[in-house]
Design a protein around this motif. Structure first.
Motif, PDB file in Angstrom:
ATOM      1  N   SER A 184       1.128  -1.012   0.224  1.00  0.00           N
ATOM      2  CA  SER A 184       0.143   0.234   0.275  1.00  0.00           C
ATOM      3  C   SER A 184       0.535   1.074  -0.226  1.00  0.00           C
ATOM      4  O   SER A 184       2.035   1.065   0.914  1.00  0.00           O
ATOM      5  CB  SER A 184      -0.846  -0.097   1.338  1.00  0.00           C
ATOM      6  N   CYS A 185       0.600   2.259  -0.848  1.00  0.00           N
ATOM      7  CA  CYS A 185       1.635   3.300  -0.768  1.00  0.00           C
ATOM      8  C   CYS A 185       1.739   3.815   0.384  1.00  0.00           C
ATOM      9  O   CYS A 185       2.030   5.131   0.696  1.00  0.00           O
ATOM     10  CB  CYS A 185       0.875   4.191  -2.169  1.00  0.00           C
ATOM     11  N   GLY A 186      -0.055   4.179   1.695  1.00  0.00           N
ATOM     12  CA  GLY A 186      -0.224   4.835   2.632  1.00  0.00           C
ATOM     13  C   GLY A 186      -1.222   5.818   2.344  1.00  0.00           C
ATOM     14  O   GLY A 186      -0.790   6.527   3.274  1.00  0.00           O
ATOM     15  N   LYS A 187      -1.990   6.251   1.062  1.00  0.00           N
ATOM     16  CA  LYS A 187      -2.636   7.964   1.298  1.00  0.00           C
ATOM     17  C   LYS A 187      -3.284   7.716   1.310  1.00  0.00           C
ATOM     18  O   LYS A 187      -4.368   8.129   2.650  1.00  0.00           O
ATOM     19  CB  LYS A 187      -2.417   8.337  -0.573  1.00  0.00           C
ATOM     20  N   CYS A 188      -4.570   6.281   1.072  1.00  0.00           N
ATOM     21  CA  CYS A 188      -6.085   6.127   1.795  1.00  0.00           C
ATOM     22  C   CYS A 188      -6.364   5.578   2.106  1.00  0.00           C
ATOM     23  O   CYS A 188      -5.575   4.394   2.310  1.00  0.00           O
ATOM     24  CB  CYS A 188      -6.917   6.249   0.326  1.00  0.00           C
ATOM     25  N   THR A 189      -7.219   5.830   3.607  1.00  0.00           N
ATOM     26  CA  THR A 189      -7.609   5.216   4.256  1.00  0.00           C
ATOM     27  C   THR A 189      -7.454   4.008   4.071  1.00  0.00           C
ATOM     28  O   THR A 189      -7.887   2.896   4.487  1.00  0.00           O
ATOM     29  CB  THR A 189      -8.761   6.318   5.311  1.00  0.00           C
ATOM     30  N   ARG A 229      -4.657   2.055   2.925  1.00  0.00           N
ATOM     31  CA  ARG A 229      -3.485   2.007   4.254  1.00  0.00           C
ATOM     32  C   ARG A 229      -3.495   1.478   6.073  1.00  0.00           C
ATOM     33  O   ARG A 229      -2.829   0.210   6.518  1.00  0.00           O
ATOM     34  CB  ARG A 229      -3.140   3.307   4.520  1.00  0.00           C
TER      35      ARG A 229
END
Lengths: 946, 154, 81, 517
Positions: free
Chosen positions: D417-422, D425
């Motif tokens: 996951s790139c971690g941007k969207c909840t 993430r």
């Protein structure tokens, strides 16, 4: 007004032709490009959101703001989906509610649950949205992987970063990138491990952060929050006012809890700062309640005695009687006064009125003398009025930006952020400065040309640029023919075309390679809208006025005046230095830049004030000091200025003050000038009075009282007390009446009033029948003087020469965290960034003097000597050294000489021949000065006589 | 200061003024040359490309290829993706970890070998696969594990 | 100029006049003198102008001919106040 | 001097092709290293040039030189075209792969190379775009978006600079067609990109190759250098990824080329209008771009004639995992899943029965044999609750534990996951924890926080197995509809398909619950 948090529309406003759609059955029309979220907010439909805020472009990461659109599958985010004609949007459906609760359930499975004791309680968007989506249970439980263990970063004195409260919405990172332009924050790591980090995962204070507070303002939770909110609690009411630091004129919401100021938050509607701030305005306001504040009037017969606290009545009558006594024994012109460019327009107007009406002479001057008086002279001569030509918004349409003699990122940080944004969009930059200022090269910004000229050779360089523009046929002939005085142009063009003015001829003198100069001149002339921004590096020279006129010549020759994106823009130092000049603080002119010898103008004032006014110009500050040492000038009223520290040649100033019989100082704190004062009248801060400031773009803005004056009176009330004690019978009860008087007597202010300012927020003068909306851009169709006047500016070298005894050239400047003489910022936590003035010296110059970084060095000039610690850097060129004058114990101005601008006597701070040698400690002068200063600040503890 | 000088030569070679988006190629070059990108290199990289230190740190911390700690002498990248799992990859992972005495995703304390995950090498019909110090090895079985162990212990 | 730091008022008035003259030099001597006199008329206070007018004819004061002409011109226009 | 052809493909080398090549060279043969033909069961493959054409032998070890040269080796296959794995294929894109020396400009030209480019240069940009539209070519990366329409948008968007970007991040497990083509026929991709540049008015192109493909990176670097003059004024450069699967998503890939963190950008703006450095950008997969030369050389109709429904042209299908005949099978759309797995793939390599097949990489759905009737077509698979993606098929035999595979799908999403969207993430981590509880048949009891008296509303009863399953379905629904990109958005495909088709592995009764809408 009660505390209503400013409405957040979620995404920035757009401009374009209107698009109509329906949201939840309601018709909405908004400009094309507007997000569905913003459109919905405009009809009071608040779609849940967390990562969106209208000061930032949409990001689309929290996924709370999903909506349904007829004919489109899936659930697009309303923040990142622009409106389209005939679109039918639903913002509330069962599916959307379920999805939003699902997202919130994930958020709260990794978040502390201490809402009730959290410092953002009641002011947290996560809390609000958890309520809005109706979260009742976190089925994942609270013991999965989480970010609850990170420790708080309390390194910054003004705010705390608590990673456990962070929801990784990146609003802080985006605010630092786009709004401030420092890019000091990033997300560290990826996926679930993502966390916000400053620079390389350091604490905020040691990172690249400049503490502007934009991230704290953007943060939806208490991850980033002001320490004052942690200590005092969330505010309950707010007042919009204008910052009292630099000339950008940022407007803030002063947020209070009762009478207690909790925080200053930049106001989104502010036309100069558009919701942005810097460390000073945003955080460094603690000085207003600092224990050093003098709250009671004090008097003494001689400066060697300690101060004696007295009642206001006794102090005021003492001042009046002393001034009358001096005038009777030494003549009408034996007294004078200095207005403050940190007080309001109304207060400045009253001081010059006290002097002209009460003292009966024109001996009034202001600190603009030592910063932008050459701008007044130069622009009045060439354009016909003494003020900058554009508004700040104009930079958004500039294609080529020429910065000369200014360091915006330190001196005018909020405007520098807007300039940097324009540069990131592709505008080209030319910097002319002996020092490699940050703007020359900082993340994503690089000057196309940096011309590091020898201090004092501005006129030679600018005239050479003119040479290139004229001889290479780059002049905007049509513009010059139509808008400028043809004869003057012809003479000027002939002059600049001579070979002696070529870049090659002055290459050796300026140290700037001719090829670079030619290229820079071509870029400015042909690169589209050319905008020149300049500061004290232009004005504080022996040819300051000539340099301003040389700049005006370049702008006229290339048609770069009279339209957005261009212009000649002085970055004026202080919050109301523009206003103090407008209000007639100079000895030779009445309010509105009208000479005292102009009979019609004088008649106007004489009719209103019931006195005959002196038709002869009065004394400038340096002339007052000369006259004092000659024994013909004996009394002075100084409001809100510290000339002993800020004016050049400290020994000369000291001698002048010492020779006077009644020095009256009105200020917040005992300052260096007060060491020589006989009467000290306590001043009030901008938080304690109503009035107006005028910023560097001629924008008049309201200053509103946030708390009662600690010293009992607003400054204008004190001036009225003195005036009436001298028999002038003034009857002002509110500053708005003073502004009405100004409007009555000053054509360029005719349409200005407190009511108009309340209604429109702010307005730029001239504002009168001819310009009912005010004047964002001046000289639109023609110059104020009719035809733009080219003035021949020949390079005349300064008499301040380097030689064997003083081989180096000292130039001075300012740093972001400290302000002017530091009276305010030294009484806040800003010392965390700049606790002492440092001498910047090039490695070569340091090496051959055996100086290492941090060593104590003696800095000596013909005028005096001081010591401070060295800072070895290649920011300055070999042969050039640099320092600031924020800290009194270095007394940098004991070094600067009396040389000054030929037309206005603006001191030549920027060129002083000096020698630098290793030293082991403070100079004798410094130690003697320290003792004298401590002795003169003693306050007798006896009770004031009732 | 020589350590920084080493970085600077690699940086100067890669930070060409006209190359846009030069950060990843430069980080690859440093990773290639020094086996990792130590913290002191970040300010030099930021200055060369006119970026902030935060930006460079954010990029380094995003991509698994960039390490901030010195590498082990040997690096085994074992594929954990579905196709290799379908051919017994999970069991091989266990055997290799036990055999080498190092957990997946870690380097052994003695710095001799690191066992790192990789999600697919594109050899999906001949798994379980791995890159042993960059060299592709396929159809790893118990014998294969022993061969790898011998190679990396040398 | 000896030690510039502590000039007497007379020295300063002379220096200021010379300085203004040098910056109008490109107009030629006569025009420069006229422009300097006009400038001083607009910006110097009466006591400074009075002293300047007096200095015009005092032999001891070191003044250039042009500066002396400027100060003399001042006397003609300005009735002594 | 006998000439023999031996593959230098990364898979062949992993199976020992280099030692075999050395042995034949030592034996005095002229050894030509080629790409791989694409059937890994018979690698290392040796093809010996004879008067009657090339005779293939495989698999061959370094000790089999003599037996191969004298034609007596037991693994003699004869002309490779007659091998059942290859006879049924329609190799439009992979025709030269395994035949030519990948870096020989002469070999490439002699086998139809540059024909497409020259044809394109004879046409106007609009005509080239029309040809691509007429061919019915759809994005081979996984989205299946009509390539011609994407190019039209870029052509129509005015800008003084445009870019062609090739997405060679091929991170899906079970896919290797991009790798094989870049290693086996690099000029083909270069030609495709040059045509694209001509078609939309772009002067420069980037090939973003994942760092896990060292052979492909090296081969493409060399090929670009050799082909530079042939594709002027179009210029190309390779950019190497750095181990992030999410950079296979087009906007994350663009951020990565720009030197940033590979975070997904919200759309609009579409990359075709505002892509690399804000300029109009064509982003296509290796296979999409490599299909273009054939379309220009042979004409769009020849390409469109092949296919099924709206899926026109051929698809290089990759058969992988526990399969006997794993490899690359380029054929028109329409074959059924069963034909691909059992007839062509030959069933499992372990000999055990096939229990499940994942189609479309780690974000694709799992299909039980009961769904092997499905024709290989974008629409058919979408209707069946799955996707074709990059056309990778991973075969599992009956030892597979589908709950573990569902857990791996969540774990993979959490790792990449790139971690941007909840939803992605946090959701992927919660999903992994949740499936662990389900697999361990240990539904969550009320945790310490929930039992505190201050948590007045929190449920204190232990959760049931079914409640945990239902929470997993809810989480998948949030991820599927909430995520910003396909990583979080498609992870529910493997998870729910495993849950729906193999409930027994999750300790639930064999009930065929309706797939989440």
């Amino acid at each position: 007004m009660t505390f209503t948090r400013e409405k957040d529309f979620g995404t920035p406003a757009k401009h374009g032709e209107t698009v109509s759609l329906t949201i939840d059955g309601q018709p909405v029309s908004v400009p094309a490009g507007t997000s569905i979220m913003r459109a919905a907010a405009m009809v009071d439909t608040a779609i849940p959101k967390l990562c969106a805020t209208d000061s930032l472009e949409s990001f689309g990461s929290c996924r709370l703001c999903l909506v349904e659109i007829e004919g489109r599958k899936g659930y697009p985010a309303s923040c990142t989906t622009p409106v389209a004609p005939e679109m039918v949007v639903r913002t509330e459906t069962d599916k959307l509610r379920k999805l939003r609760r699902g997202v919130m359930e994930l958020y709260i499975s990794d978040h502390p649950l201490d809402c009730l004791t959290c410092s953002a309680n009641g002011d947290c968007e996560l809390q609000d949205q958890a309520g809005a989506v109706g979260l009742r249970d976190v089925r994942f439980g609270y013991e999965g992987a989480n970010h609850l263990e990170g420790c708080k970063d309390e390194s910054n004195p003004y705010f705390t970063f608590d990673p456990a409260k962070c929801i990784v919405c990146s609003r802080c990172v985006r605010a630092c990138d786009d709004v401030q332009g420092t890019l000091a924050l990033t997300v560290d790591g990826r996926g679930f491990a993502s966390k916000i980090a400053a620079s390389q995962g350091e604490d905020f204070l040691s990172s690249e952060c400049v503490s502007c507070g934009a991230c704290v303002q953007a943060c939806p939770t208490s991850a980033l929050i002001e320490n004052t909110v942690i200590d005092k609690g969330t505010p309950d009411k707010s007042v919009v006012t204008t910052c009292a630091y630099c000339g950008v004129g940022c407007t803030f919401r002063a947020e209070m809890r009762g009478e207690d100021l909790v925080r200053m938050v930049p106001w989104k509607e502010g036309k100069a700062n558009h919701g942005h701030s810097c460390v000073k305005g945003r955080f460094a306001w603690g000085y207003a309640q600092h224990r050093d504040r003098i709250l009671n009037p004090m008097v003494r017969t001689s400066v060697d005695e300690p101060w004696r606290e007295v009642s206001w009545e006794e102090a005021i009558t003492h001042v009046a009687s002393e001034f009358r006594r001096i005038q009777s024994s030494y003549g009408t012109r034996a007294i004078g006064g200095i207005t403050s460019s940190r007080c309001t327009n109304e207060e400045t107007f009253l001081v010059q009125k006290l002097i002209r009406q009460g003292f009966g002479n024109n001996n009034v001057d202001t600190c603009a003398r030592v910063c932008h008086s050459p701008t007044g002279y130069g622009l009045k001569t060439t354009f016909g009025t003494s003020a900058g030509t554009q508004d700040f918004d104009s930079v958004e349409q500039a294609d080529v930006i020429l910065v000369i003699g200014a360091n915006p990122t330190d001196g005018h940080p909020v405007f520098a952020s807007r300039m940097k944004r324009r540069l990131r969009e592709g505008a080209r930059l030319i910097v002319v400065d002996p020092r490699r200022i940050d703007l020359v090269r900082s993340p994503h910004i690089e000057a196309a040309y940096h011309l590091p000229l020898q201090p004092g050779t501005n006129v030679a360089l600018l005239t050479a640029m003119a040479h290139v523009i004229v001889t290479e046929g780059l002049v905007d002939e049509a513009y010059v023919r139509e808008r400028c005085d043809g004869e003057a142009y012809a003479e000027w063009a002939a002059f600049v075309s001579e070979p002696a003015r070529s870049p090659e001829a002055i290459e050796e003198l300026t140290g700037v390679p001719a090829a670079d100069l030619r290229a820079a001149a071509r870029l400015y002339a042909t690169g589209g809208n050319g905008a020149i921004y300049y500061g004290l590096g232009v004005t504080e020279h022996s040819q300051g006025s000539s340099t301003v006129m040389a700049i005006a010549n370049l702008a006229m020759a290339t048609g770069n005046v009279g339209k957005p994106g261009t212009g000649v823009n002085p970055l004026r130092g202080q919050n109301n230095v523009q206003g103090s000049c407008d209000m007639g603080s100079f000895p030779h002119e009445l309010p509105g830049y009208r000479h005292v010898s102009d009979n019609a103008t004088r008649a106007l004032f004489e009719a209103d004030w019931g006195v005959t006014l002196d038709a002869q110009p009065g004394l400038r500050i340096n002339n007052m000091l000369d006259a004092a040492t000659d024994g013909t000038f004996k009394g002075i009223f100084i409001q809100g200025e510290d000339i002993l520290q800020s004016d050049p040649n400290t020994k000369h100033v000291a001698a002048g003050l010492a020779a006077m019989e009644c020095v009256v100082v009105q200020d917040l704190f005992l300052n260096e000038t007060a060491n020589y004062a006989h009467v000290f009248l306590p001043g009030s801060t901008f938080l304690e009075k109503d009035g107006t400031f005028t910023n560097a773009e001629r924008r008049i803005q309201m200053v509103r009282k946030v708390m009662e004056p600690k010293n009992g009176y607003a400054d204008w009330e004190v001036v009225q007390l003195v005036a009436n004690a001298m028999g002038l019978r003034w009857t002002y009860t509110h500053p708005s009446q003073i502004m009405d008087e100004i409007a009555r007597l000053t054509p360029t202010f005719a349409g200005v009033s407190f009511d108009v300012l309340e209604e429109r927020g702010s307005v730029q003068w001239p504002m009168n029948a001819a310009a009912p909306e005010g004047t964002p851009t001046m000289h639109l169709d023609q110059f104020v003087r009719g035809k733009g006047l080219f003035v021949v500016t020949d390079y005349v070298p300064t008499d301040e020469r380097t030689g064997p005894r003083f081989p180096l050239l000292l130039t001075t400047g300012r740093i972001l965290s400290q302000y002017n003489v530091g009276a305010q910022t030294r009484r806040t936590e800003n010392g965390a960034w700049h606790a002492e003035d440092r001498l910047e010296i090039h490695p070569h110059d340091a090496e051959n003097r055996g100086i290492r970084d941090g060593d104590w060095v003696a800095l000596r000039s013909r005028a005096g000597e001081t010591t401070l610690r060295a800072l070895i850097t290649d920011r300055v060129a070999p042969g050039v050294v640099y320092t600031t004058f924020h800290h009194p114990d270095t007394q940098a101005n004991v070094i600067t000489t009396d040389f000054s601008d030929w037309a206005t006597n603006c001191p030549e701070y920027k060129v002083t021949a000096v020698q630098v040698m290793p030293s082991n400690g403070p100079s004798d002068w410094q130690t003697r000065y320290r003792e004298q200063s401590d002795r003169s600040r003693r306050i007798a503890t006896v009770e004031p006589a009732e | 200061m020589t350590e920084n000088a080493g970085f600077q030569t690699v940086i100067d070679r890669h930070a060409l003024p006209d190359q846009r988006g030069a950060l990843l190629p430069l980080l690859h070059a440093l990773q290639e040359e020094f086996g990792h990108i130590p913290q002191p290199a970040v300010p030099l990289i930021a200055d060369a490309l006119n970026l902030s230190r935060a930006e460079v740190h954010g990029v380094i911390s995003f991509y698994p290829d960039f390490h901030t700690e010195p590498p082990a002498r040997h690096v085994i990248k074992l594929c954990r993706a579905e196709s290799c799992q379908a051919r017994g990859g999970a069991a091989i992972e266990g055997e290799l970890a036990r055999h080498l005495g190092v957990a997946m995703g870690h380097a052994r304390k003695d710095g001799q070998v690191a066992l790192e995950p990789v999600y697919c090498l594109g050899l999906c019909a001949i798994g379980p696969n791995a890159l042993i110090d960059g060299r592709p090895v396929a159809r790893i079985d118990t014998a294969g594990v022993e061969a790898i162990a011998r190679e990396v212990e040398a | 100029m000896s030690d510039h730091a502590m000039m007497s008022t007379d020295e300063r008035l002379a220096y200021m006049a010379e300085h203004i003259l040098r910056n109008f030099a490109t107009r030629g001597e006569d025009e420069a003198i006229e422009a300097t006199a006009e400038h001083i008329g607009l910006y110097w206070d009466p006591s400074m102008k009075a002293r300047a007018t007096a200095m015009a004819d005092e032999p001891g004061v070191p003044l250039s001919e042009a500066a002396r002409a400027v100060f003399r011109r001042l006397g003609e226009e300005q009735p002594l106040t | 001097m006998t000439r023999v052809f031996i593959s230098r493909d990364m898979a062949s080398v992993a199976l020992g092709a280099d030692t075999v090549a050395e042995a034949f060279a030592k034996a005095g043969c002229e050894v030509v290293r080629t790409g791989s033909r694409g059937l890994f069961a018979i690698e290392p493959l040796v093809e010996v040039e004879t008067d009657a054409g090339r005779i293939a032998y495989g698999p061959i070890g370094p000790g089999d030189v003599k037996a191969v040269l004298d034609g007596t080796h037991a693994n003699r296959i004869g002309p490779i075209g007659e091998h059942p794995f290859f006879s049924g294929q329609q190799r439009f894109t992979f025709a030269r792969c395994g035949v030519i020396d990948p870096l020989s400009m002469r070999g490439y030209a002699a086998n139809g190379g540059w024909k497409g480019l020259d044809a394109a240069h004879a046409l106007s940009p609009q005509e080239v775009v029309d040809a691509v539209k007429a061919s019915g070519l759809r994005g081979r990366g996984g989205a299946g978006f009509p390539t011609g329409i994407k190019w039209q948008t870029v052509l129509d968007t005015p800008a003084h600079e445009k870019f062609i970007v090739c997405n060679a991040d091929e991170g899906d497990s079970g896919t290797f067609a991009d790798r094989m083509l870049m290693e086996g026929d690099p000029f083909h991709l270069i030609e495709g990109m040059a045509i694209a540049g001509h078609a939309v008015g772009a002067r420069h192109g980037f090939i973003y190759i994942r760092s896990e493909y060292p052979f492909a990176v090296e081969t493409m670097h060399e090929a670009i250098a050799r082909a530079a003059s042939r594709i002027e004024p179009f210029t190309l450069e390779v950019r190497v990824g750095a181990g992030a699967y999410v950079c296979g998503e087009e906007t994350s890939l663009l951020d990565s080329i720009e030197g940033k963190r590979g975070e997904v950008r919200a759309k609009p703006p579409l990359p075709a209008i505002e892509g690399l450095w804000g300029k109009p950008t064509v982003i296509n997969n290796v296979l999409s771009l490599s299909a273009v030369p054939f379309i220009l050389a042979e004409g769009p109709q020849a390409y469109a004639d092949v296919g099924f429904g709206r899926s026109r042209g051929t698809m290089p299908i990759q058969i992988a995992g526990n399969v006997k005949n794993g490899g690359l099978y380029e054929v028109g759309f329409g074959l059924t899943l069963g034909e691909l797995v059992n007839q062509i793939g030959g069933g499992t390599a372990s000999g055990r029965p096939v229990r499940a097949v994942q189609v479309g990489g780690p974000l694709g759905a799992y299909f039980p044999p009961s769904m092997f009737h499905l024709p290989f077509d974008y629409e058919a698979f979408a209707e069946a609750g799955g996707l074709i993606g990059h056309a990778g098929i991973t075969v599992f035999d009956d030892t597979v534990d589908m709950a573990k595979m569902a857990r791996f799908a969540m774990e993979f999403c959490a790792v990449e996951s790139c971690g941007k969207c909840t939803p992605c993430r946090i959701g992927s981590t919660r999903g992994t924890e949740l499936i662990d509880r389900i697999v361990a048949k240990a539904p969550r009891k009320a945790d310490t926080v929930e039992t505190l008296p201050q948590m007045r509303n929190a449920g204190t009863a232990a959760r049931t197995h079914d409640e945990e399953i239902e929470l997993l379905r809810d989480l998948c629904d949030t991820m599927k509809h909430g995520s910003l990109c396909a990583l979080g958005g498609f992870t529910p495909y493997p998870v729910l398909s495993a849950l729906d088709h193999f409930p027994e592995d999750f300790g639930s009764a064999h009930v065929h619950a309706a797939a989440a809408e």
